[in-house]
Design an enzyme around this catalytic site. Sequence first.
Site, PDB file in Angstrom:
ATOM      1  N   ARG A 288       6.904   1.424   8.128  1.00 27.06           N
ATOM      2  CA  ARG A 288       7.171   2.293   9.233  1.00 27.06           C
ATOM      3  C   ARG A 288       7.773   1.686  10.477  1.00 27.06           C
ATOM      4  O   ARG A 288       7.989   2.282  11.765  1.00 27.06           O
ATOM      5  CB  ARG A 288       5.704   2.745   9.715  1.00 27.06           C
TER       6      ARG A 288
ATOM      7  N   HIS B 248      10.536 -23.443   8.857  1.00 23.44           N
ATOM      8  CA  HIS B 248       9.432 -24.102   9.845  1.00 23.44           C
ATOM      9  C   HIS B 248       7.976 -23.969   9.166  1.00 23.44           C
ATOM     10  O   HIS B 248       7.480 -25.042   9.471  1.00 23.44           O
ATOM     11  CB  HIS B 248       9.508 -23.828  11.066  1.00 23.44           C
TER      12      HIS B 248
ATOM     13  N   CYS C 118       3.274  -2.861   3.968  1.00 20.32           N
ATOM     14  CA  CYS C 118       2.228  -1.974   4.420  1.00 20.32           C
ATOM     15  C   CYS C 118       3.030  -1.013   5.505  1.00 20.32           C
ATOM     16  O   CYS C 118       4.365  -1.175   5.875  1.00 20.32           O
ATOM     17  CB  CYS C 118       0.986  -2.394   4.724  1.00 20.32           C
TER      18      CYS C 118
ATOM     19  N   ARG D 245       8.745 -32.840  10.257  1.00 23.40           N
ATOM     20  CA  ARG D 245       7.567 -32.593  11.244  1.00 23.40           C
ATOM     21  C   ARG D 245       7.083 -31.626  10.861  1.00 23.40           C
ATOM     22  O   ARG D 245       5.814 -31.498  11.399  1.00 23.40           O
ATOM     23  CB  ARG D 245       8.208 -32.676  12.653  1.00 23.40           C
ATOM     24  N   HIS D 246       7.821 -30.503  10.334  1.00 21.67           N
ATOM     25  CA  HIS D 246       6.903 -29.200   9.796  1.00 21.67           C
ATOM     26  C   HIS D 246       5.736 -29.415   8.898  1.00 21.67           C
ATOM     27  O   HIS D 246       5.036 -28.736   8.789  1.00 21.67           O
ATOM     28  CB  HIS D 246       8.014 -28.260   9.570  1.00 21.67           C
TER      29      HIS D 246
ATOM     30  N   ASP E  26       0.878  -1.036  -0.020  1.00 21.89           N
ATOM     31  CA  ASP E  26       0.070   0.091   0.004  1.00 21.89           C
ATOM     32  C   ASP E  26       0.794   1.351  -0.085  1.00 21.89           C
ATOM     33  O   ASP E  26       2.175   0.967  -0.300  1.00 21.89           O
ATOM     34  CB  ASP E  26      -0.873  -0.137   1.285  1.00 21.89           C
TER      35      ASP E  26
ATOM     36  N   THR F 142       2.936  -1.321   8.860  1.00 21.23           N
ATOM     37  CA  THR F 142       3.429  -2.347  10.041  1.00 21.23           C
ATOM     38  C   THR F 142       3.605  -3.552   9.275  1.00 21.23           C
ATOM     39  O   THR F 142       4.354  -4.557  10.031  1.00 21.23           O
ATOM     40  CB  THR F 142       2.515  -2.459  11.260  1.00 21.23           C
ATOM     41  N   GLY F 143       3.172  -3.995   8.305  1.00 22.31           N
ATOM     42  CA  GLY F 143       3.343  -5.427   7.607  1.00 22.31           C
ATOM     43  C   GLY F 143       2.064  -6.278   7.888  1.00 22.31           C
ATOM     44  O   GLY F 143       1.966  -7.258   7.797  1.00 22.31           O
TER      45      GLY F 143
HETATM   46  C1  RB5 Z   1      -1.987   2.807   6.599  1.00 21.14           C
HETATM   47  O1  RB5 Z   1      -2.038   4.024   7.103  1.00 21.14           O
HETATM   48  C2  RB5 Z   1      -1.790   1.557   7.393  1.00 21.14           C
HETATM   49  O2  RB5 Z   1      -2.965   1.302   8.361  1.00 21.14           O
HETATM   50  C3  RB5 Z   1      -1.488   0.199   6.839  1.00 21.14           C
HETATM   51  O3  RB5 Z   1      -0.289   0.457   5.899  1.00 21.14           O
HETATM   52  C4  RB5 Z   1      -0.981  -0.918   7.683  1.00 21.14           C
HETATM   53  O4  RB5 Z   1       0.051  -0.693   8.654  1.00 21.14           O
HETATM   54  C5  RB5 Z   1      -1.928  -1.842   8.275  1.00 21.14           C
HETATM   55  O5  RB5 Z   1      -1.710  -2.520   9.030  1.00 21.14           O
END
Ligand code: RB5
Length: 150
Positions: free
Chosen positions: A108, A97, A64, A131-132, A7, A66-67
């Site tokens: 971010r 695994h 994104c 096992r995985h 995003d 935070t991912g």
């Molecule tokens: C966008 O502002 C933010 O919410 C998105 O990139 C992401 O971090 C959501 O999990």
Amino acid sequence: MIILGSDHAGFELKEAIKKHLEEKGLNCIDKGTHSTDSVDYAPIAVKVSREVLANEGSLGVLCCGTGIGISIAANKVKGIRAACCSNVFCAKMTRMHNNANIIALGGRVTDIDTAKKMVDIFINTQFEGGRHQRRINQITAIENDEIDEI
Ligand code: RB5
């Protein structure tokens, strides 16, 4: 083949990773986004997930802020195991695994150098099986609503 998507909050990280991979001669498919204009992450997660599933042996990179959001969305697609990682150890272990087929990173959260190292180790590490594989089969059973078989 590496399939990438992000995003707006992951755009710069996705671009840096794409450049890094292309410089190494890897074949990349970019499913967007293509600017820092605000865009929702779930549709991008689905586009990348479907492309990963359509190309056997390929892996995905999703970014994104935070991912987290983009990995949650990708994990709703049957057959996708998207791992949200913030360090190299997890990026390696999730291939060994969990047989993760997508790594999710936070633009971010993670600096670009660490992200490049995480992606490198992710794509160069093999699933250990054994096992995985049994545990992956259990995840697949949950996905298919075959919970009686666990
Ligand atoms: C966008 O502002 C933010 O919410 C998105 O990139 C992401 O971090 C959501 O999990």
